[in-house]
Design a protein around this motif. Sequence first.
Motif, short mmCIF file in Angstrom:
data_model
loop_
_atom_site.label_atom_id
_atom_site.label_comp_id
_atom_site.label_asym_id
_atom_site.label_seq_id
_atom_site.Cartn_x
_atom_site.Cartn_y
_atom_site.Cartn_z
N TYR A 256 -119.86 -58.35 -7.94
CA TYR A 256 -118.74 -58.03 -8.79
C TYR A 256 -118.35 -56.56 -8.68
O TYR A 256 -117.18 -56.20 -8.68
N HIS A 287 -116.77 -62.77 -19.63
CA HIS A 287 -116.09 -61.49 -19.40
C HIS A 287 -115.38 -61.46 -18.06
O HIS A 287 -114.27 -60.96 -17.94
N PRO A 330 -107.11 -52.01 -19.59
CA PRO A 330 -107.95 -52.83 -20.44
C PRO A 330 -107.13 -53.75 -21.33
O PRO A 330 -105.91 -53.56 -21.50
N LEU A 331 -107.82 -54.70 -21.95
CA LEU A 331 -107.12 -55.70 -22.75
C LEU A 331 -106.36 -55.08 -23.91
O LEU A 331 -105.20 -55.42 -24.16
N VAL A 332 -107.01 -54.18 -24.62
CA VAL A 332 -106.36 -53.62 -25.80
C VAL A 332 -105.10 -52.83 -25.43
O VAL A 332 -104.09 -52.89 -26.13
N ASP B 325 -123.10 -58.65 -29.20
CA ASP B 325 -123.12 -58.48 -27.76
C ASP B 325 -122.54 -57.12 -27.42
O ASP B 325 -121.39 -56.83 -27.70
N ALA B 327 -121.48 -55.90 -24.88
CA ALA B 327 -120.40 -55.83 -23.91
C ALA B 327 -119.05 -56.17 -24.50
O ALA B 327 -118.04 -56.08 -23.83
N ALA B 328 -119.04 -56.56 -25.78
CA ALA B 328 -117.77 -56.88 -26.40
C ALA B 328 -116.77 -55.74 -26.31
O ALA B 328 -115.59 -55.96 -26.08
N SER B 330 -116.03 -53.99 -24.07
CA SER B 330 -115.33 -53.83 -22.80
C SER B 330 -113.91 -54.36 -22.91
O SER B 330 -113.07 -54.08 -22.08
N GLN B 331 -113.66 -55.10 -23.98
CA GLN B 331 -112.28 -55.53 -24.24
C GLN B 331 -111.41 -54.31 -24.46
O GLN B 331 -110.29 -54.24 -24.01
N SER B 332 -111.99 -53.37 -25.18
CA SER B 332 -111.21 -52.19 -25.49
C SER B 332 -111.09 -51.26 -24.31
O SER B 332 -110.07 -50.63 -24.12
N TYR B 333 -112.17 -51.15 -23.58
CA TYR B 333 -112.19 -50.06 -22.62
C TYR B 333 -112.10 -50.46 -21.17
O TYR B 333 -112.18 -49.61 -20.31
N GLY B 334 -111.94 -51.67 -20.87
CA GLY B 334 -111.78 -52.00 -19.47
C GLY B 334 -112.98 -52.75 -18.95
O GLY B 334 -114.10 -52.51 -19.34
N PRO B 335 -112.72 -53.66 -18.07
CA PRO B 335 -113.78 -54.55 -17.58
C PRO B 335 -114.86 -53.84 -16.80
O PRO B 335 -115.99 -54.31 -16.76
N GLU B 336 -114.57 -52.72 -16.16
CA GLU B 336 -115.65 -52.09 -15.39
C GLU B 336 -116.77 -51.61 -16.28
O GLU B 336 -117.86 -51.35 -15.80
N LEU B 338 -118.36 -53.38 -18.17
CA LEU B 338 -119.39 -54.42 -18.14
C LEU B 338 -120.56 -53.92 -17.30
O LEU B 338 -121.73 -54.07 -17.67
N LEU B 339 -120.24 -53.31 -16.17
CA LEU B 339 -121.28 -52.78 -15.31
C LEU B 339 -121.99 -51.61 -15.98
O LEU B 339 -123.21 -51.47 -15.88
N HIS B 342 -124.57 -52.83 -18.36
CA HIS B 342 -125.79 -53.26 -17.70
C HIS B 342 -126.65 -52.08 -17.32
O HIS B 342 -127.88 -52.12 -17.43
N LYS B 345 -128.35 -50.90 -20.41
CA LYS B 345 -129.42 -51.82 -20.78
C LYS B 345 -130.66 -51.54 -19.96
O LYS B 345 -131.78 -51.51 -20.47
N GLU B 352 -130.24 -55.38 -27.19
CA GLU B 352 -129.74 -56.33 -28.16
C GLU B 352 -130.89 -56.79 -29.01
O GLU B 352 -131.97 -57.06 -28.48
#
Lengths: 491, 525
Positions: A256, A287, A330-332, B325, B327-328, B330-336, B338-339, B342, B345, B352
Amino acid sequence: MSRVRADEEEYWHSSKFRAFTFDDEDDELSQLKESKRAVNSLRDIVDDDDDDLERVSWSGEPVGSISWSIKETASGSTSSLDGRDSSLQKGSSSYAALPKQASSYSLSSLFKGRNKLSSFQSLSDALTDTGVKNYAPELRRPKAEYKDYSSDWSPKDTVRRMQRGKVCSLERFRSLQDKLVLLDEAVAGHDGNVITAVLIFLKRTLRREILFRELEVRQVALCHLIHFLRETGEQKFLLDLLRFLDRTEEVALSQYREHLNIQDVEKRREFLKGCIGLPFSAEDTSHIQDHYTLLERQIIIEANDRHLEMAGQSELFRKYPRKASILNMPLVTTLFYSCFYHYTEAEGMFSSPTNLKKTFKIPDKQYVLTALAARAKLRAWGDVDALLTTKNWLGYTKKKAPIGFHRVVEILQRNNAPVQVLQEYVRLVEDVETRLNLATKYKCHDVVIETYRDLKDRVQLTAYKSKVERGSAEEEKIQNILSNMQIRWKN
Amino acid sequence: LRFCFLVRPRVRTMRFIADIVNADKMSGRSRKYKIIFSPQKFYACEMVLEEEGVFGDVTCDEWSFYLLPLDEDIISMELPEFFRDYFLEGDHRWINPVARALQLLNSLYGPFGRTYGIGRSAKMSYELWRDLEEESERQQLGGYTDYVTALCSQVVYEGLVDDTFRIKCGSVDFGPEVTSSDKSIKVLLNSQDKVFSQIRNEHFSSVFGFLSQKSRNLQAQYDVSATLAWGAVALSPTARLPCPSQPGHHPLLSLHIGACESIMKKKTKQDFQETIKAEHSLLEGFDIRESTSFIEEHIDRQVSPIESLRLMCLLSITENGLHADPAAPSQSYGPEHLLTFHNLKRMGLLTEQSAGETLTAVESKVSKLVTDRAAGKITDAFSSLARKSNFRAISKKLGLIPRLDGEYDLKMPRDMAYVFGGAYVPLSCKIIEQVLERRGWQGLEEVVRLLNGNDAAPRADSTVEDNPACEAQRVVLAVFLGGCTFSEIAALRFLGKERGCKFIFLTTAITNSARMMEATIEAKA
């Protein structure tokens, strides 16, 4: 090798010494004497210009060998690197073809008619032989195994030398066991640079399944290899390694990650689509799915809006030209954009906020916050009001905010909302102190007045009178309240 | 024509250089190329050069530049990559340079007394140094990564300047909003700056009063009004320092006052007051719900990804994991991101809580973990399982949260907690204080276990001589691996004054919460 042959040709043709062949029938003793002389003097000539002979540098290490390497400045260095193949050395002499120490009978010596060291024996022996020549190819140990004082370090010592920056050949660690001992020593030495160097060597000289198997039980070394593979971009090798280790989630994530390198939007979309089936964890999968869907939608919206903008028909786009494309946002941010430019669109349209909310399951709180910010920017106070109004089952409307009215006020104020509008919402701030602070700060006089009245605080109310404009409606209001006999003031 | 590249030993850089050389070869240009690696050349770099076919075309040198003195008591190795390479990737490549730096210091300043260390990186550096030196112990205090301290907002002046303006290699760029002109200026911030040296370690609230006093002495007019609850005083917009042409102008003073103003403006806008309140709540363990919703809101408002990440990590470490979670956002800040999550973590910065854990259950969980950990061996920190943080237990044991009886005097602080407004003593500093006091780890075994560290204490049969002359003017070299914040430096300087010893700081790099978060973000390759 060809250079040696060329030399030979030259030698035979130019030499004033007679060639030695097996079939000579001259007087053997005089031949021997002559040969002796020849050999003696040959050595002088040969020593000067024959680079087939071993040359040794000042430090005692053979020039051009693997162990010798230029560390400091040298012009046009042809330094050899550790871990290079010892057998073929490009650009340097093919000394490897000749044994360093001549054994008594070396084949080439015989033919060249010269000997190093004390090998008259061979010549004499050869000379005294008559007739049929028996040639027995000699069985001798490969050069690589000669004890070379420069490359006799144990694994531990090799590691220590490397830690001190010295250059070391790892080539001679050929058995798996030696390799592993070397690796373990490197790990025990704590120097990541050395660990990585050993891993580079192992990667090159071991089949990957074997390497993987050994690394599985060596965490530290494993980390180093993974980091190295990431750095050098060896994606395929890395994925194979992760698969071997059953780190399926990391496999998915590593793949990814590549999307960051894809600039073209269409290609990226395709790539993301491909990522959906990868073995992510459950949360991650959703996601990734969202990421793909979002980009898909963004591409469509972008195309449409670009078109709209160019056509120049839309007033909104004319008044507020877009500063950037919505792609990869991003989504928002996308939601904000949608609330800004496409607020009233039906849910069926990809660009409508309600569609986004539904598709991506955006929580109410987030939605209201974002929509509020967008409508406030456009100074659409009516829309703001509608957002914050809910109707209960009896049809009564009520103002409600999932985010706290003080935040609402903040957002409105940032967008220069007029006082009448601000006042509405300041009034709704639950916490009295905050309400007073905000009301005072933003000059929402009515709210201040009402609050002091509710608090029955005569002192403050009186004090506030001086803050309002003389002869204004607010002053009058204060006056009226103060003169209200029915109120039980607390002070 | 010669090209010379002065570089850090990175694979990416090698490819860049190789591209240049190969391009030249293609176009028939003949040049000489020299690469100077600092501080060391790595074998992987040579490999890449060879792979790219340019090994024979370049000459390689090493420039062993290990130590950069940023000030009279701060030495930086300028290796910010240490943090990510070691703590995220598990790569030990910088252990050798650290060992060499220690070696260098040792050779310059002679033998010290004792050495203490905590944490694996400290242990490894120490051992490698001893190997290289083929000698025995020195005085050093090592690097357990105190994530918590690094994640907190700084309120000592130097820390605030770093957080707001980014200090690089001991100097900072002040823009027009600070200089009150249309020019930017680059300023060296060290003890040479007389104004700075007096305010750098002070809590911000004292700074303003001090600067105002100073300028009053220079006959400037001020209208000072206290409006901000977090202790600073505000300048009313009408008052101004004398301009360069007027009498009483003091350039450094102007600059620092300008910086203060700028800081205050920015912080007010960012709800600094509320942020600090939330941080303190997390550190103390009170009002967690409120702090959590503050953080959630912060994320929703998309104020700044770095800030949000930082707060989430702080919440996670102090509370032993997040409820939702992670990673939630990441909705606000962009999908990258997500990495990025990780990565966080993996490092144990974000964990968590497993389902069913409530806030009250956390305490018992922690105590259970303590027993487990004590029994087990120290596992590899870089396995994919996130570590549980034992912050609350450690905090209690070490007394990191001072008991408040009355107002905490920030002008005349009584302990190191002043660097965080009296709310919290930096963990790393407290450990140093304790180890120095006890001259060892006696009584701290429990804490060490909780820290998941292994102490590198001097051997029982110590070959160390207790040199009385040494003790008198004690110099303590505090070594921070992974980074050190100005808050910690300020705290230890304070400690030094209290205990009558001088601290010298050696760190792989100066850091702050923003830099730490940025190191974990996964950006384009």
